[in-house]
Scaffold this motif. Structure first.
Motif, PDB file in Angstrom:
ATOM      1  N   MET B 254     -59.078  -9.075  20.966  1.00  0.00           N
ATOM      2  CA  MET B 254     -60.351  -8.461  20.604  1.00  0.00           C
ATOM      3  C   MET B 254     -61.430  -9.523  20.731  1.00  0.00           C
ATOM      4  SD  MET B 254     -61.210  -6.532  17.083  1.00  0.00           S
ATOM      5  CE  MET B 254     -62.833  -6.556  16.378  1.00  0.00           C
ATOM      6  N   VAL B 255     -62.461  -9.184  21.495  1.00  0.00           N
ATOM      7  CA  VAL B 255     -63.489 -10.201  21.751  1.00  0.00           C
ATOM      8  C   VAL B 255     -64.828  -9.867  21.110  1.00  0.00           C
ATOM      9  CG1 VAL B 255     -62.446 -11.123  23.846  1.00  0.00           C
ATOM     10  CG2 VAL B 255     -63.945  -9.111  23.998  1.00  0.00           C
ATOM     11  N   GLY B 256     -64.909  -8.724  20.458  1.00  0.00           N
ATOM     12  CA  GLY B 256     -66.180  -8.420  19.823  1.00  0.00           C
ATOM     13  C   GLY B 256     -66.218  -6.991  19.347  1.00  0.00           C
ATOM     14  N   THR B 257     -67.323  -6.592  18.768  1.00  0.00           N
ATOM     15  CA  THR B 257     -67.476  -5.210  18.360  1.00  0.00           C
ATOM     16  C   THR B 257     -68.752  -4.659  18.964  1.00  0.00           C
ATOM     17  OG1 THR B 257     -68.565  -5.983  16.358  1.00  0.00           O
ATOM     18  CG2 THR B 257     -66.244  -5.383  16.159  1.00  0.00           C
ATOM     19  N   GLU B 258     -68.816  -3.335  19.025  1.00  0.00           N
ATOM     20  CA  GLU B 258     -70.021  -2.714  19.536  1.00  0.00           C
ATOM     21  C   GLU B 258     -70.191  -1.448  18.720  1.00  0.00           C
ATOM     22  OE1 GLU B 258     -70.248  -2.622  23.904  1.00  0.00           O
ATOM     23  OE2 GLU B 258     -71.487  -0.829  23.660  1.00  0.00           O
ATOM     24  N   GLY B 259     -71.063  -1.502  17.719  1.00  0.00           N
ATOM     25  CA  GLY B 259     -71.194  -0.379  16.800  1.00  0.00           C
ATOM     26  C   GLY B 259     -69.881  -0.211  16.049  1.00  0.00           C
ATOM     27  N   GLU B 260     -69.372   1.022  16.094  1.00  0.00           N
ATOM     28  CA  GLU B 260     -68.133   1.254  15.355  1.00  0.00           C
ATOM     29  C   GLU B 260     -66.909   1.044  16.240  1.00  0.00           C
ATOM     30  OE1 GLU B 260     -68.161   5.707  14.619  1.00  0.00           O
ATOM     31  OE2 GLU B 260     -70.162   5.282  15.438  1.00  0.00           O
ATOM     32  N   PHE B 261     -67.113   0.541  17.430  1.00  0.00           N
ATOM     33  CA  PHE B 261     -65.985   0.324  18.333  1.00  0.00           C
ATOM     34  C   PHE B 261     -65.655  -1.148  18.475  1.00  0.00           C
ATOM     35  CE2 PHE B 261     -67.996   4.305  19.801  1.00  0.00           C
ATOM     36  CZ  PHE B 261     -66.940   5.144  19.496  1.00  0.00           C
ATOM     37  N   ALA B 262     -64.442  -1.394  18.948  1.00  0.00           N
ATOM     38  CA  ALA B 262     -64.015  -2.762  19.195  1.00  0.00           C
ATOM     39  C   ALA B 262     -63.966  -3.004  20.691  1.00  0.00           C
ATOM     40  CB  ALA B 262     -62.640  -3.007  18.589  1.00  0.00           C
ATOM     41  N   ILE B 263     -64.124  -4.249  21.091  1.00  0.00           N
ATOM     42  CA  ILE B 263     -64.033  -4.580  22.513  1.00  0.00           C
ATOM     43  C   ILE B 263     -62.767  -5.402  22.727  1.00  0.00           C
ATOM     44  CG2 ILE B 263     -65.152  -5.694  24.475  1.00  0.00           C
ATOM     45  CD1 ILE B 263     -66.847  -3.479  23.354  1.00  0.00           C
ATOM     46  N   LEU B 264     -61.901  -4.882  23.599  1.00  0.00           N
ATOM     47  CA  LEU B 264     -60.712  -5.653  23.956  1.00  0.00           C
ATOM     48  C   LEU B 264     -60.910  -6.248  25.328  1.00  0.00           C
ATOM     49  CD1 LEU B 264     -57.656  -3.424  22.928  1.00  0.00           C
ATOM     50  CD2 LEU B 264     -58.839  -5.166  21.586  1.00  0.00           C
ATOM     51  N   ASP B 265     -60.375  -7.442  25.537  1.00  0.00           N
ATOM     52  CA  ASP B 265     -60.451  -8.064  26.849  1.00  0.00           C
ATOM     53  C   ASP B 265     -59.150  -7.780  27.590  1.00  0.00           C
ATOM     54  OD1 ASP B 265     -60.337  -9.645  29.036  1.00  0.00           O
ATOM     55  OD2 ASP B 265     -61.106 -11.458  28.042  1.00  0.00           O
ATOM     56  N   ILE B 266     -59.229  -6.840  28.544  1.00  0.00           N
ATOM     57  CA  ILE B 266     -58.029  -6.478  29.298  1.00  0.00           C
ATOM     58  C   ILE B 266     -58.097  -7.151  30.658  1.00  0.00           C
ATOM     59  CG2 ILE B 266     -56.601  -4.577  30.153  1.00  0.00           C
ATOM     60  CD1 ILE B 266     -57.082  -4.478  27.119  1.00  0.00           C
ATOM     61  N   ASP B 267     -57.339  -8.212  30.837  1.00  0.00           N
ATOM     62  CA  ASP B 267     -57.315  -8.954  32.101  1.00  0.00           C
ATOM     63  C   ASP B 267     -58.730  -9.260  32.594  1.00  0.00           C
ATOM     64  OD1 ASP B 267     -54.564  -8.942  32.138  1.00  0.00           O
ATOM     65  OD2 ASP B 267     -54.478  -7.025  33.221  1.00  0.00           O
ATOM     66  N   GLY B 268     -59.563  -9.692  31.674  1.00  0.00           N
ATOM     67  CA  GLY B 268     -60.900 -10.085  32.079  1.00  0.00           C
ATOM     68  C   GLY B 268     -61.910  -8.957  32.064  1.00  0.00           C
ATOM     69  N   HIS B 269     -61.456  -7.723  31.759  1.00  0.00           N
ATOM     70  CA  HIS B 269     -62.404  -6.621  31.709  1.00  0.00           C
ATOM     71  C   HIS B 269     -62.641  -6.224  30.280  1.00  0.00           C
ATOM     72  CE1 HIS B 269     -61.941  -6.317  35.996  1.00  0.00           C
ATOM     73  NE2 HIS B 269     -60.629  -6.223  35.850  1.00  0.00           N
ATOM     74  N   ARG B 270     -63.893  -5.945  29.937  1.00  0.00           N
ATOM     75  CA  ARG B 270     -64.207  -5.531  28.568  1.00  0.00           C
ATOM     76  C   ARG B 270     -63.992  -4.036  28.420  1.00  0.00           C
ATOM     77  NH1 ARG B 270     -67.548  -8.944  25.592  1.00  0.00           N
ATOM     78  NH2 ARG B 270     -68.768  -7.228  24.754  1.00  0.00           N
ATOM     79  N   CYS B 271     -63.124  -3.675  27.474  1.00  0.00           N
ATOM     80  CA  CYS B 271     -62.866  -2.251  27.253  1.00  0.00           C
ATOM     81  C   CYS B 271     -63.253  -1.872  25.852  1.00  0.00           C
ATOM     82  CB  CYS B 271     -61.382  -1.924  27.448  1.00  0.00           C
ATOM     83  SG  CYS B 271     -60.851  -2.177  29.130  1.00  0.00           S
ATOM     84  N   LYS B 272     -64.006  -0.755  25.750  1.00  0.00           N
ATOM     85  CA  LYS B 272     -64.426  -0.297  24.435  1.00  0.00           C
ATOM     86  C   LYS B 272     -63.363   0.661  23.901  1.00  0.00           C
ATOM     87  CE  LYS B 272     -68.409   2.039  23.983  1.00  0.00           C
ATOM     88  NZ  LYS B 272     -69.824   2.345  23.842  1.00  0.00           N
ATOM     89  N   VAL B 273     -62.847   0.359  22.706  1.00  0.00           N
ATOM     90  CA  VAL B 273     -61.820   1.223  22.125  1.00  0.00           C
ATOM     91  C   VAL B 273     -62.141   1.529  20.682  1.00  0.00           C
ATOM     92  CG1 VAL B 273     -60.013   0.273  23.619  1.00  0.00           C
ATOM     93  CG2 VAL B 273     -60.408  -0.745  21.375  1.00  0.00           C
ATOM     94  N   GLU B 274     -61.454   2.532  20.155  1.00  0.00           N
ATOM     95  CA  GLU B 274     -61.591   2.905  18.749  1.00  0.00           C
ATOM     96  C   GLU B 274     -61.248   1.710  17.862  1.00  0.00           C
ATOM     97  OE1 GLU B 274     -59.479   6.594  16.537  1.00  0.00           O
ATOM     98  OE2 GLU B 274     -58.317   4.781  16.853  1.00  0.00           O
ATOM     99  N   LYS B 275     -61.922   1.578  16.738  1.00  0.00           N
ATOM    100  CA  LYS B 275     -61.662   0.434  15.871  1.00  0.00           C
ATOM    101  C   LYS B 275     -61.193   0.936  14.526  1.00  0.00           C
ATOM    102  CE  LYS B 275     -64.048  -3.619  13.963  1.00  0.00           C
ATOM    103  NZ  LYS B 275     -63.972  -3.377  12.527  1.00  0.00           N
ATOM    104  N   HIS B 276     -60.190   0.254  13.985  1.00  0.00           N
ATOM    105  CA  HIS B 276     -59.820   0.607  12.616  1.00  0.00           C
ATOM    106  C   HIS B 276     -59.866  -0.627  11.741  1.00  0.00           C
ATOM    107  CE1 HIS B 276     -55.843  -1.064  13.337  1.00  0.00           C
ATOM    108  NE2 HIS B 276     -55.739  -0.334  14.414  1.00  0.00           N
ATOM    109  N   ASP B 277     -59.862  -0.398  10.413  1.00  0.00           N
ATOM    110  CA  ASP B 277     -59.981  -1.520   9.479  1.00  0.00           C
ATOM    111  C   ASP B 277     -58.829  -2.487   9.706  1.00  0.00           C
ATOM    112  OD1 ASP B 277     -61.873   0.160   8.530  1.00  0.00           O
ATOM    113  OD2 ASP B 277     -60.624   0.898   6.853  1.00  0.00           O
ATOM    114  N   GLY B 278     -59.108  -3.707   9.476  1.00  0.00           N
ATOM    115  CA  GLY B 278     -58.028  -4.690   9.610  1.00  0.00           C
ATOM    116  C   GLY B 278     -57.976  -5.292  10.993  1.00  0.00           C
ATOM    117  N   MET B 279     -58.811  -4.840  11.906  1.00  0.00           N
ATOM    118  CA  MET B 279     -58.845  -5.487  13.218  1.00  0.00           C
ATOM    119  C   MET B 279     -59.759  -6.691  13.116  1.00  0.00           C
ATOM    120  SD  MET B 279     -58.960  -2.378  15.972  1.00  0.00           S
ATOM    121  CE  MET B 279     -58.846  -3.327  17.460  1.00  0.00           C
ATOM    122  N   SER B 280     -59.293  -7.798  13.653  1.00  0.00           N
ATOM    123  CA  SER B 280     -60.150  -8.979  13.569  1.00  0.00           C
ATOM    124  C   SER B 280     -60.261  -9.623  14.926  1.00  0.00           C
ATOM    125  CB  SER B 280     -59.572  -9.969  12.550  1.00  0.00           C
ATOM    126  OG  SER B 280     -58.296 -10.383  12.986  1.00  0.00           O
TER     127      SER B 280
END
Ligand code: ATP
Ligand code: MG
Lengths: 570, 360
Positions: B254-280
């Motif tokens: 996880m490389v960051g957040t965007e509003g209520e979503f989390a950003i995962l770095d998938i092989d160098g690509h930023r993907c916006k996904v659902e975020k739940h509590d406890g993600m850091s």
């Protein structure tokens, strides 16, 4: 990881089922008392023996009896040669039937040959051997003009036993050959192998464990055989006859017990090898289902000699069986053939208490048969469908009975019951009664019945009984309303097999029978020993008619009432 | 049916078997705790050998648990034999009694209970009517089709009015079409009678179609229990996600957040996904992306490359590579959409709400 709770729950569930518990307890008692105990007492007697206290003295003594040591080598020699011959002949017959195009007539003969030993009293072939090839034999004396031919002794026993036992091998090989996938052999043929080469490089190696199995089965049968060596052995004694004579002639029961232990050890060792090494292997290598029908050998160069050889062989065996009823019609065998007469039959019934003999044999076997059949179905049901702690014991002991020669069992019963249990006098009343004869009949036929019952039950989907159980039926109800109806055929044929085996039995029974019972087989043996072949043949003929009649009756019965066949089809 | 159906409760149930080859003990079922509500339809689902049948047979009483207790309603039934348990089982092989006709098969359990003849007759006829086999009473079992035999098995189980019905892959011997028809039928009858049913299958669509709740089992362990919806959209781990439906797994830190979503770095690509509590931030997560929840376009989304494109009728099936991660997607109703060919470079986009991040 502890499996304790599961096991204790299983036990509680079992205990909640009084029918099961009672059945199991009764079975264990029966098996222990009438199979294990007589064998155990033989061991005890031969080690405690003459002086009291543990010693090898009895063994030392019997091993100093020269006839006994000769009998051991004799028995092993006969067993070995018979094993070889019966296996080879059985394999030849099976091969010809499965691989070579043969005509209807020949296959009819084959079928008869495989049936005859089942329905015949054990010494029929010995009788006809003497009548055909003996001093007064039709073939030796009248056709070949040999006046001093002796059939008694080693070769007599070997030939008669080989002829008696090869059909068993033939049936075994037939079953195995059926499971060889023809495409295996065709592939070898395609690559240019000759037929002989295919046989030696493909078929034979696949059959090898089966061949070993057939050999040992025959070996054990031969060693345990009492009737044929008795009649045709002459001075050539085997273990079974020596033990018999040790009791009836020398009145040496402790010695006989030690000898019986020796015989038992030999058969048990072979049985162990056969059962646990070869039987598993012989079927494991051949589980393949034939993918399609086999191309039968049409080649005249192979077909004609092989099928002729087997047809003549089969015809000869059948001739030997027919010889007995015909012999009963000749006025004096070997001297006067005509006019045919019924005088031996008349004598049987007028002078020699034929009616009583047939009644006694018939009634005792008739009582033993249904008990045996039911008992073997119950054992098979428990072994195949239920699980409980003592299951292994029940299965092992009922199979053990298969490896115990009749003579050994007979001696065990004498030692075990004539003086009551453990020579204490308790239950002494049993000895000498008809009940103990019935029990011997049951024990002698139980293994065959159980084996066929187990095979039949394995065919039936386990969940059928489970579903009945699940619907609320108790063990007894499941057994009577589901299991038994589904294996009706097996039950009926077990019934007849038990009857036939009982009425033709001799090896154990001859040691235990008391003068108040006249048994046909004992009579046949007696008259054959005395050389009264006419009477022996007459007795044997009537016995054959009874057994063959009951087999026919059963087949008819199954055809009309056997529903399980219709069920098995789908 | 007047009788009230009962719930079933398994408390820390284990079953240990011995492997006949290695002679080692192993758990066929391990520490399974399951609560099944009265009148509900619950499916045990899992791959072959995961312990479904063993669990069912412990409930029926054919096997005894090595650990734990089983309750039927409030009654502990561990020590009861199968014939004393108020359960009825429908077997995979139907297990009809081949020497009885249909009527006698269905009447068997009632005869055991020694009911009067006329009561038996009435109840058998009523049940045969329910499973639509009226008129076939006198046929033998081998004169019925597979589907009809299955109905007899069902009727036989229903007629004794058990508290719980148990099914062990009852439809696996039928052809695909009949399977669909029969499962609807089973569900209809179960609801009509209001009986508790426990149903074993390894066919996920069957499980989805008929269950109130699904229990996913994996190697003897209960992986997840929930409604079909929960299981599909909130799987607890990769096994469950993969077993139910098809799933793509996007794995990355996880490389960051965007509003209520989390950003995962998938092989160098930023993907916006659902975020739940406890993600850091900084930790690695796995996101589940269902094939039908994404689409391809030229403009926005994660860059990807098409390696398979295949027209399936109702949808176009694509395999695309996002960096080194394979993503399978199904684009439905493709008639008026652009069809991408193998080798095309394009973009993968999906609604971040429909990407579920596993909590493990
Ligand atoms: N009687 C037994 N003895 C030893 N092992 C067993 C026995 N019965 C089942 N097993 C083993 O226990 C495990 C679970 O078996 P089970 O029959 O419950 O699987 P399942 O989930 O029903 O599989 P399937 O979908 O193939 O029916 C398997 O590994 C199986 O081999
Ligand atoms: Mg299963």
């Amino acid at each position: 990881m502890a499996r304790g709770q599961g096991a204790s729950l299983d036990k509680k569930k079992l205990m909640a089922d009084p029918v099961m518990v009672t059945t199991i307890v009764l079975l264990i008692t029966f098996l222990s008392l009438f199979i294990l105990y007589p064998l155990a007492i033989l061991l005890v007697d031969s080690f405690v023996g003459d002086g009291g206290g543990f010693s090898f003295s009895v063994f030392k003594r019997v091993f100093q009896i020269p006839t006994f040591t000769t009998a051991i080598t004799n028995t092993l020699k006969v067993g070995f040669v018979v094993g070889l011959i019966a296996t080879a002949v059985g394999l030849l017959f099976a091969y010809v039937e499965m691989y070579v195009r043969i005509n209807r007539f020949a296959s009819g003969l084959f079928k008869m040959v495989s049936m005859l030993p089942v329905v015949s009293p054990p010494f029929v072939l010995s009788l006809s051997m003497i009548m055909l090839f003996g001093k007064a034999g039709i073939i030796t004396r009248y056709l070949l003009k040999i006046y001093d031919n002796s059939v008694y002794g080693f070769w007599g026993i070997v030939i008669v036993q080989s002829l008696t036992f090869f059909p068993v091998c033939y049936m075994m090989f037939k079953g195995l050959l059926k499971n060889i996938d023809p495409s295996l052999e065709e592939a070898a043929r395609d690559m240019g192998a000759s037929r002989w080469k295919v046989f030696t490089s493909v078929t034979l190696p696949l059959l090898l464990p089966g061949i070993g199995n057939a050999f040992l089965v025959t070996f054990i049968e031969s060693i345990a055989d009492f009737a044929n060596p008795m009649i045709i052995g002459g001075n050539y004694d085997t273990l079974a006859t020596t033990i018999y004579l040790q009791i009836t002639g020398a009145y040496d029961k402790a010695g006989a017990a030690a000898m019986a232990v020796v015989l038992l050890c030999i058969t048990l060792a072979m049985f162990a090898v056969q059962k646990y090494v070869l039987e598993a292997k012989s079927t494991a290598t051949l589980t393949g289902k034939a993918s399609r029908a086999r191309m039968l050998i049409e080649d005249k160069g192979v077909r004609i000699p092989l099928s002729t050889l087997c047809t003549i062989g089969a015809a000869f065996v059948i001739l030997m069986y027919i010889c007995v009823p015909i012999g009963a019609l000749f006025p004096t065998w070997g001297f006067k053939f005509f006019p045919l007469t019924l005088k031996w039959f008349k004598l049987v019934f007028t002078r020699y208490h034929g009616l009583k003999a047939f009644k006694d044999s018939f009634v005792l076997s008739f009582i033993a048969a249904p008990i045996t059949a039911l008992l073997s179905m119950i054992i098979s049901y428990l072994v195949v469908k239920r699980k409980f702690r003592s299951k292994g014991f029940i299965e092992a002991v009922s199979m053990l009975a298969m490896a115990v020669p009749g003579t050994v069992l007979g001696v065990g019963y004498i030692r075990g019951f004539s003086g009551g249990l453990f020579h204490t006098g308790f239950m002494q009343g049993l000895y000498g009664t008809g009940a103990i004869l019935v029990i011997v009949f049951i024990v002698r036929s139980l293994p065959t019945g159980t084996r066929s019952g187990i095979a039949a039950l394995r065919q039936i989907d386990k969940s059928i009984e489970e579903s009945a159980y699940d619907m609320g039926a108790g063990s007894l109800k499941v057994f009577t309303s589901v299991t038994l109806p589904l294996i009706k055929d097996s039950f009926l044929s077990g019934l007849v097999t038990a009857f036939v085996r009982s009425i033709t039995a001799i090896s154990a029974i001859i040691l235990l029978v008391t003068p108040q019972f006249l048994l046909i087989t004992v009579q046949i043996n007696e008259f054959a020993e005395k050389g009264s072949y006419g009477l022996a043949c007459a007795f044997a003929t009537i016995l054959i008619i009874i057994t063959y009649g009951s087999v026919l009756l059963m087949n008819l019965f199954i055809k009309h009432f056997g529903t399980s066949r219709q069920i098995k089809e789908d | 049916m007047e009788k009230k159906s009962k719930g079933v409760r398994l408390e820390h149930i284990s079953k240990i078997y011995r492997d006949p080859k290695t002679k080692k003990d192993f758990y066929a079922v391990k520490d399974a705790s399951i609560t099944i509500d009265p009148g509900s339809f619950v499916t045990l689902l899992g791959p072959s050998g995961c312990g479904k049948t063993t669990t069912l047979r412990m409930i029926a009483g054919f096997e005894s648990p090595d650990e734990g207790n089983i309750y039927l309603g409030d009654e502990a039934i561990n020590e009861l034999t199968p014939n004393k348990r108020d359960t009825a089982m429908v077997f995979q092989s139907y297990a009809l009694l081949p020497h009885y006709n249909i009527y006698d098969n269905v009447a068997y359990g009632l005869k055991i209970r020694k009911l009067p003849k006329d009561v038996i007759h009435e109840r058998v006829m009523k049940i045969l009517d329910l499973v639509e086999l009226t008129g076939m009473e006198s046929r033998m079992t081998n004169q019925l089709s597979g589907g009809q035999q299955q109905r007899v098995a069902l009727a036989r189980a229903l007629v004794i009015e058990p508290s719980v019905l148990l099914f062990d892959e009852p439809l696996s011997n039928l052809d695909a079409k009949l399977r669909v028809q029969m499962r609807t039928e089973i569900r209809r009858i179960q609801q009509e009678v209001g009986i508790t049913a426990i149903y074993v299958t390894h066919d996920q669509s069957e499980a989805m179609a008929i269950s109130d709740k699904i229990i996913i089992m994996d190697k003897g362990v209960v992986a997840q229990m929930g409604t079909p919806y929960e299981i599909y959209y909130n799987p607890v781990n990769e096994f469950v996600a993969d077993f139910i439906g098809e799933a793509n797994f996007l794995r990355g830190p996880m490389v960051g957040t965007e509003g209520e979503f989390a950003i995962l770095d998938i092989d160098g690509h930023r993907c916006k996904v659902e975020k739940h509590d406890g993600m850091s931030e900084g930790s690695t997560y796995t996101a589940v992306l269902r094939p039908e929840a994404s689409s391809l376009s030229d403009t926005d989304g994660v860059p990807c490359k098409v390696i398979l494109s295949c027209f399936m009728g109702s949808y176009q099936n694509y395999h695309v590579m996002v960096g080194k991660t394979l993503v399978r997607l199904e684009e439905y109703n493709p008639k008026h959409k652009r069809i991408y060919k193998v080798g095309d470079e394009c973009r993968l986009n999906f609604d971040p709400v429909s990407v579920y991040v596993l909590r493990t």
